[in-house]
Design a protein around this motif. Structure first.
Motif, mmCIF file in Angstrom:
data_model
loop_
_atom_site.group_PDB
_atom_site.id
_atom_site.type_symbol
_atom_site.label_atom_id
_atom_site.label_comp_id
_atom_site.label_asym_id
_atom_site.label_seq_id
_atom_site.Cartn_x
_atom_site.Cartn_y
_atom_site.Cartn_z
ATOM 1 N N SER A 181 -4.235 11.507 -16.896
ATOM 2 C CA SER A 181 -5.155 11.992 -17.925
ATOM 3 C C SER A 181 -4.394 12.491 -19.155
ATOM 4 C CB SER A 181 -5.995 13.134 -17.344
ATOM 5 O OG SER A 181 -6.664 13.809 -18.376
ATOM 6 N N ASP A 182 -4.952 12.203 -20.327
ATOM 7 C CA ASP A 182 -4.300 12.788 -21.508
ATOM 8 C C ASP A 182 -4.864 14.170 -21.821
ATOM 9 O OD1 ASP A 182 -6.681 11.943 -22.462
ATOM 10 O OD2 ASP A 182 -5.868 10.334 -23.712
ATOM 11 N N GLU A 183 -5.643 14.699 -20.888
ATOM 12 C CA GLU A 183 -6.171 16.061 -21.025
ATOM 13 C C GLU A 183 -5.276 17.097 -20.346
ATOM 14 O OE1 GLU A 183 -8.949 17.191 -22.654
ATOM 15 O OE2 GLU A 183 -8.922 15.177 -23.503
ATOM 16 N N ILE A 184 -4.182 16.649 -19.764
ATOM 17 C CA ILE A 184 -3.278 17.612 -19.116
ATOM 18 C C ILE A 184 -2.012 17.769 -19.957
ATOM 19 C CG2 ILE A 184 -4.141 17.198 -16.782
ATOM 20 C CD1 ILE A 184 -1.554 15.495 -16.349
ATOM 21 N N ASP A 185 -1.335 18.891 -19.773
ATOM 22 C CA ASP A 185 -0.146 19.176 -20.588
ATOM 23 C C ASP A 185 1.119 19.243 -19.748
ATOM 24 O OD1 ASP A 185 -1.597 19.726 -23.136
ATOM 25 O OD2 ASP A 185 -2.543 21.208 -21.843
ATOM 26 N N GLN A 186 0.966 19.215 -18.417
ATOM 27 C CA GLN A 186 2.131 19.340 -17.548
ATOM 28 C C GLN A 186 1.756 18.817 -16.169
ATOM 29 O OE1 GLN A 186 2.802 22.987 -15.663
ATOM 30 N NE2 GLN A 186 5.016 22.812 -15.610
ATOM 31 N N ILE A 187 2.750 18.235 -15.481
ATOM 32 C CA ILE A 187 2.523 17.789 -14.100
ATOM 33 C C ILE A 187 3.523 18.491 -13.187
ATOM 34 C CG2 ILE A 187 2.648 15.830 -12.507
ATOM 35 C CD1 ILE A 187 1.995 14.016 -14.958
ATOM 36 N N VAL A 188 3.015 19.008 -12.090
ATOM 37 C CA VAL A 188 3.901 19.560 -11.056
ATOM 38 C C VAL A 188 3.590 18.785 -9.788
ATOM 39 C CG1 VAL A 188 4.557 21.612 -9.766
ATOM 40 C CG2 VAL A 188 3.824 21.819 -12.143
ATOM 41 N N PHE A 189 4.560 18.054 -9.285
ATOM 42 C CA PHE A 189 4.309 17.246 -8.104
ATOM 43 C C PHE A 189 5.256 17.632 -6.976
ATOM 44 C CE2 PHE A 189 5.374 13.500 -5.473
ATOM 45 C CZ PHE A 189 4.155 13.407 -4.831
ATOM 46 N N THR A 190 4.708 17.826 -5.808
ATOM 47 C CA THR A 190 5.500 18.010 -4.598
ATOM 48 C C THR A 190 5.041 16.964 -3.604
ATOM 49 O OG1 THR A 190 5.545 20.373 -5.054
ATOM 50 C CG2 THR A 190 6.277 19.694 -2.886
ATOM 51 N N GLY A 191 5.950 16.111 -3.177
ATOM 52 C CA GLY A 191 5.570 15.064 -2.232
ATOM 53 C C GLY A 191 6.668 14.037 -2.096
ATOM 54 N N SER A 192 6.262 12.828 -1.750
ATOM 55 C CA SER A 192 7.250 11.800 -1.421
ATOM 56 C C SER A 192 7.835 11.134 -2.670
ATOM 57 C CB SER A 192 6.598 10.741 -0.536
ATOM 58 O OG SER A 192 5.614 10.066 -1.282
ATOM 59 N N VAL A 193 8.958 10.467 -2.484
ATOM 60 C CA VAL A 193 9.628 9.791 -3.606
ATOM 61 C C VAL A 193 8.746 8.684 -4.206
ATOM 62 C CG1 VAL A 193 11.640 8.423 -4.292
ATOM 63 C CG2 VAL A 193 11.923 10.387 -2.759
#
Ligand code: NAD
Length: 483
Positions: free
Chosen positions: A223-235
């Motif tokens: 989405s272009d409505e977000i300003d940051q991504i935090v991801f925890t998970g698989s490669v």
């Protein structure tokens, strides 16, 4: 079922309200300790996602958190911590049943989640910029600003504590946050919405959506409505998210997998090694990103360690998480098949199965606690993340050989050293390619110690004060005082 799961359904917490899934769709949640259906989660789709995005933006624009006096924001977070503790008895029971982990581990998760809110609540009014000397004609200073809307995608192995690990610093910095919970065990994490609601966190500042990764997970991060991504998970998922982030040029934090090694030197306290091995690879059935997935042992103590590790694995009590056994199931039938299949490659690659090696013949998704010895460091089982109760033991002769083997995967999350030689522990710690090095105790450290990866284990750091700076960006304000 009563309480939060009244009617057997967990709802999504969107824009300060509890909502059914889009079109009434639900996701069936299983109890992996029994292999039976346990409850359902309302499945968020595009409508819920659009509501969450709109509410998060509106909350941020209103300055609900960002313009709140920082000390008040900190106090708000302390109230969230208190509410999380208040929900812990019911929440831990749900978490235990939906994830398969022990009840005591589920309690620990709620406690850790509360501690994240306390820790970051305590620093909400200490996110200080600096002043930069440019001479008498200028005043120059930096301020840390929140990004805006932080999109956070959470894995199933520690859904409650990992969500809190990212949400708490995000809130402390004044961001709005949208959490995409894991579809395998989203129920206890949804309860975090109750804690936020009870603590009077402004509506829309945080939404928690359960939905499929391939559906609203992918849509959220694109989405272009977000300003940051935090991801925890698989490669692989991290890579897919980074591709999406590249399109919108969205800053991202990646906490990915691992294949971490403990290096056991000839002077190590072997009892201590065994204690660490027990939690290092069997806690949460080995479904821990920083699990002790490999053990490199000096040849002079190698057979002793293998024999004692096998004895340990064979002696673990096995059962449903509610009974707090030593060993619990993996999260799903699919995960069990994956773990078993990867483990079986070890035999073909010349490893010795010192304990376990296959699934257990009982209801639920149980892999036998498994010790693989004589594992070739280049073999598949030593290179790929298994994410189950399986460790690989390999002998070494020299310090240099041990360091090369420890660093010899594409990952670099944590590493461990077991030795009584202080100089060696510092020397080797510096050479290990990992974001965190444990000496003489696996999982040493805590919520205040920075954590994160090198290589395919990701980038950015969670936990500790350092993590706070993932959730803000620096603005410099340069003022001319001339004239
Ligand atoms: P996963 O990558 O399959 O899923 C993680 C989350 O991503 C889930 O919520 C899923 O729904 C979502 N998702 C899936 N596809 C997506 C997409 N295309 N776009 C957006 N979201 C998507 O990982 P998992 O199986 O849930 O978790 C296990 C993995 O997580 C292991 O590799 C483990 O090492 C890693 N992990 C890392 C850390 C860390 O801090 N470094 C902590 C815990 C787990």
């Amino acid at each position: 079922m009563s309480g939060f799961l009244a009617g057997g359904l967990a709802r999504n917490y969107v824009a300060g309200s509890w909502s059914e899934g889009d079109g009434g769709r639900t996701i069936a949640i299983e109890d992996p300790g029994k292999g039976e259906h346990f409850a359902d989660a309302a499945q968020a789709g595009e409508t819920s996602l659009a509501q969450a995005l709109q509410a998060a933006r509106a909350s941020f624009e209103r300055g609900d958190l960002a313009d709140m006096k920082p000390s008040d924001r900190g106090r708000l977070m302390l109230r969230v911590a208190q509410e999380i503790r208040g929900l812990a008895t019911e929440g831990a029971d749900i978490l235990c049943r939906e994830s398969g982990k022990t009840l005591s581990a589920a309690h620990e998760e709620f406690e850790e989640a509360a501690q994240y809110f306390e820790y970051y609540g305590g620093v909400a009014d200490k996110i200080e910029g600096k002043s930069i000397p440019l001479g008498p004609d200028y005043a120059d200073y930096t301020v840390f600003e929140p990004y805006g809307v932080s999109a956070q995608v959470v894995p199933w192995n520690f859904p409650v504590s990992i969500a809190a690990r990212s949400l708490a610093p995000s809130m402390a910095a004044g961001n709005s946050t949208i959490i995409k919970s894991p579809e395998l065990d989203p129920l206890a994490l949804a309860m975090l919405g109750m804690a936020l609601e009870r603590a009077d966190v402004p509506a829309g500042a945080v939404s928690i959506l359960c939905g499929l990764g391939s559906d609203i997970g992918a849509k959220l991060v694109a989405s272009d409505e977000i300003d940051q991504i935090v991801f925890t998970g698989s490669v692989p998922t991290g890579q897919a998210i980074l591709h999406a982030a590249a399109e919108t040029v969205t800053p991202s934090l990646m906490e990915l997998g691992g294949k971490s090694a403990a290096v056991v030197f000839e002077d190590a306290d072997i009892d201590g090694v065994l204690n660490s091995l027990k939690s290092g690879i069997f806690y949460n059935a080995g479904q821990v990103c920083s699990a002790m997935a490999r053990v490199l042992v000096h040849r002079s103590v190698y057979e002793e360690v293998v024999a004692r590790a096998a004895e340990l694995a064979n002696g673990l009590s096995v059962g449903h998480g509610l009974d707090n056994p030593d060993h619990t199931p993996v999260v799903s039938a699919q995960q069990l098949s994956r773990v078993e299949a990867l483990t079986s490659t070890a035999r073909q690659d010349g490893a010795r199965v010192a304990a376990g090696g296959t699934r257990l013949d009982r209801a639920g998704h149980f892999m036998a606690p498994t010790i693989l010895a004589d594992v070739d460091p280049a073999s598949r089982v030593a290179q790929e993340e298994i994410f189950g109760p399986v460790t690989c033991i390999t002998p070494f002769d020299t310090e240099a050989e041990a360091i090369a083997a420890a660093n010899g995967t594409e990952f670099g999350l944590v590493a461990g050293i077991f030795t009584r030689d202080l100089a060696r522990s510092h020397r080797v710690a510096r050479k290990l390619r990992a974001g965190q090095v444990f000496v003489n105790e696996w999982f040493a450290g805590g919520i205040s110690t920075p954590f994160g990866g090198v290589g395919k284990s990701g980038f950015g750091r969670e936990k500790g004060l350092e993590a706070l700076y993932n959730y803000v960006r620096t603005k410099n304000i340069a003022i001319s005082l001339k004239g």
